[in-house]
Design a protein around this motif. Structure first.
Motif, PDB file in Angstrom:
ATOM      1  N   LEU A   1      35.135  44.408  44.928  1.00 37.82           N
ATOM      2  CA  LEU A   1      36.149  44.025  43.938  1.00 37.82           C
ATOM      3  C   LEU A   1      36.928  45.248  43.464  1.00 37.82           C
TER       4      LEU A   1
ATOM      5  N   ASN B   1      39.262  46.358  46.135  1.00 34.34           N
ATOM      6  CA  ASN B   1      40.320  45.365  46.268  1.00 34.34           C
ATOM      7  C   ASN B   1      41.275  45.388  45.067  1.00 34.34           C
TER       8      ASN B   1
ATOM      9  N   ALA C   1      40.531  44.452  41.994  1.00 37.44           N
ATOM     10  CA  ALA C   1      40.353  43.258  41.180  1.00 37.44           C
ATOM     11  C   ALA C   1      39.248  43.380  40.138  1.00 37.44           C
ATOM     12  N   LEU C   2      38.665  44.550  39.969  1.00 37.63           N
ATOM     13  CA  LEU C   2      37.588  44.680  38.991  1.00 37.63           C
ATOM     14  C   LEU C   2      38.139  44.994  37.604  1.00 37.63           C
TER      15      LEU C   2
ATOM     16  N   THR D   1      33.084  41.271  34.854  1.00 36.06           N
ATOM     17  CA  THR D   1      33.514  40.933  36.209  1.00 36.06           C
ATOM     18  C   THR D   1      34.554  39.826  36.207  1.00 36.06           C
TER      19      THR D   1
ATOM     20  N   VAL E   1      38.370  39.383  37.725  1.00 35.54           N
ATOM     21  CA  VAL E   1      38.613  38.429  38.810  1.00 35.54           C
ATOM     22  C   VAL E   1      39.658  37.396  38.413  1.00 35.54           C
TER      23      VAL E   1
ATOM     24  N   HIS F   1      43.236  38.570  38.666  1.00 39.74           N
ATOM     25  CA  HIS F   1      43.675  38.888  40.025  1.00 39.74           C
ATOM     26  C   HIS F   1      43.238  37.759  40.952  1.00 39.74           C
TER      27      HIS F   1
ATOM     28  N   SER G   1      42.514  35.311  43.820  1.00 40.67           N
ATOM     29  CA  SER G   1      42.551  35.147  45.274  1.00 40.67           C
ATOM     30  C   SER G   1      41.200  34.569  45.681  1.00 40.67           C
TER      31      SER G   1
ATOM     32  N   ASN H   1      38.535  37.395  45.986  1.00 39.26           N
ATOM     33  CA  ASN H   1      38.071  37.876  44.682  1.00 39.26           C
ATOM     34  C   ASN H   1      37.141  36.856  44.029  1.00 39.26           C
TER      35      ASN H   1
ATOM     36  N   GLY I   1      33.348  37.558  43.124  1.00 40.35           N
ATOM     37  CA  GLY I   1      32.961  37.416  41.733  1.00 40.35           C
ATOM     38  C   GLY I   1      31.777  36.502  41.535  1.00 40.35           C
TER      39      GLY I   1
END
Length: 107
Positions: free
Chosen positions: A21, A24, A26-27, A89, A93, A96, A98, A101, A105
């Protein structure tokens, strides 16, 4: 597989998902509200760890001395460290979105 092995495997999977994450992007949340949730979850995690002290710092389940902790955040939540990790988390997620993600998550 023993309980300790299963617990350590679950911890490893969780860390790998968090690393994915992070890589990516996304965290870390975007937006003031989600960043506030992440900040509060870090504070909850720190408060929880401080309440437990050094007596129970284990990655795998094992008995500890001293009995059940029922003060600090444990007065309000049964598992505040796990709750804080989930809040942290999911705030990232959900800001962001997807499919990847979302799956990471859940790990």
């Amino acid at each position: 597989m023993t309980l300790k092995t299963a617990s350590l495997a679950g911890l490893a999977i969780s860390f790998l998902a968090l690393a994915a994450l992070f890589l990516n992007g996304a965290l870390v949340a975007s937006g003031a509200a989600a960043l506030s949730v992440q900040g509060l979850s870090i504070a909850l995690m720190a408060w929880s760890r401080a309440t437990l002290g050094r007596r129970s710092f284990h990655a795998a389940p094992s008995p500890t001395e001293g009995g059940v902790v029922s003060d600090g955040p444990y007065r309000y939540l049964r598992h505040p460290i796990y709750a804080a990790a989930l809040y942290l988390t999911w705030a990232g997620v959900l800001t962001h979105p997807s499919a990847l993600n979302f799956l990471l998550g859940l790990a």
